[in-house]
Write an enzyme that holds these catalytic residues in place. Structure first.
Site, PDB file in Angstrom:
ATOM      1  N   HIS A 137       0.955  -1.149  -0.114  1.00  0.00           N
ATOM      2  CA  HIS A 137       0.045   0.106   0.014  1.00  0.00           C
ATOM      3  C   HIS A 137       0.817   1.231   0.080  1.00  0.00           C
ATOM      4  CE1 HIS A 137      -4.078  -2.034   1.756  1.00  0.00           C
ATOM      5  NE2 HIS A 137      -3.507  -2.443   0.444  1.00  0.00           N
ATOM      6  N   GLU A 148       0.667   4.171   1.758  1.00  0.00           N
ATOM      7  CA  GLU A 148       0.928   4.397   3.062  1.00  0.00           C
ATOM      8  C   GLU A 148       2.244   3.655   3.659  1.00  0.00           C
ATOM      9  OE1 GLU A 148      -3.535   3.679   3.514  1.00  0.00           O
ATOM     10  OE2 GLU A 148      -1.941   3.198   2.146  1.00  0.00           O
ATOM     11  N   CYS A 176      -6.187   1.263   5.350  1.00  0.00           N
ATOM     12  CA  CYS A 176      -6.554  -0.299   5.834  1.00  0.00           C
ATOM     13  C   CYS A 176      -6.095  -0.550   7.346  1.00  0.00           C
ATOM     14  CB  CYS A 176      -6.361  -1.273   5.023  1.00  0.00           C
ATOM     15  SG  CYS A 176      -4.506  -1.694   5.276  1.00  0.00           S
ATOM     16  N   CYS A 233      -2.518  -0.570   7.848  1.00  0.00           N
ATOM     17  CA  CYS A 233      -1.748   0.404   7.361  1.00  0.00           C
ATOM     18  C   CYS A 233      -1.881   1.582   8.641  1.00  0.00           C
ATOM     19  CB  CYS A 233      -2.271   1.419   6.126  1.00  0.00           C
ATOM     20  SG  CYS A 233      -1.339   0.474   4.671  1.00  0.00           S
TER      21      CYS A 233
END
Length: 162
Positions: free
Chosen positions: A79, A81, A117, A120
């Site tokens: 991801h 992040e 999410c 993250c």
């Protein structure tokens, strides 16, 4: 001339970063900013050396019909992040702000109700980031105080997705 506010300025940069994303479903761009300096950037993509979904022409989560926010262990990508956090030092992230923009890879529209999410969120908490700013529209955004994610631990209720 009207100057753009700082939050939208950094969100615009994160939006440019997302254009490097390789996901067939949703692409996100993230930047970490501390003391008005960009510390790190990240976008969605397979780990270095692995083939990206856009190059494979296949998203396993899409093929299996997995809803948004669930079963990320099946996803090939890291991801945005997480990539931004991986590329920054902890000292540079303490009390920093993470700016996040997500777009649907097919329509190009902003992801509705975008959020980090659960994995993250944990990384953002441990990195020491204080605030997350998430783009909703070209000029509107939501600001999250990371303390709220610490105090309101959604992992305790077993709810999947978002």
């Amino acid at each position: 001339m009207n100057r753009i506010d700082k939050d939208n300025y950094y969100l615009d940069i994160a939006e440019t970063v997302l254009e490097r994303g390789t996901c067939l479903r949703r692409n996100f761009g993230a930047i970490i900013v501390k003391n008005d300096q960009i510390v790190s950037t990240g976008y969605v993509g397979a780990p270095r050396g692995r083939v990206n979904c856009i190059d494979r022409g296949l998203c396993i989560r899409e093929t299996l019909g997995i809803p948004r926010g669930e079963r990320y262990e099946l996803c090939r990508s890291v991801h945005a992040e997480a990539n931004a956090i991986i590329h920054a030092s902890r000292n540079d992230m303490i009390n920093a702000t993470l700016y996040l923009v997500g777009k649907n890879a097919v329509t190009g529209e902003y992801v509705e109700h975008a959020s980090a999410c659960s994995m993250c969120k944990r990384m953002i908490i441990n990195a020491g980031i204080a605030r997350v700013v998430i783009r909703n529209t070209k000029s509107e955004f939501t600001t999250v105080d990371v303390k709220d994610w610490i105090e309101n631990d959604e992992s305790m209720d077993g709810f999947m997705g978002y």
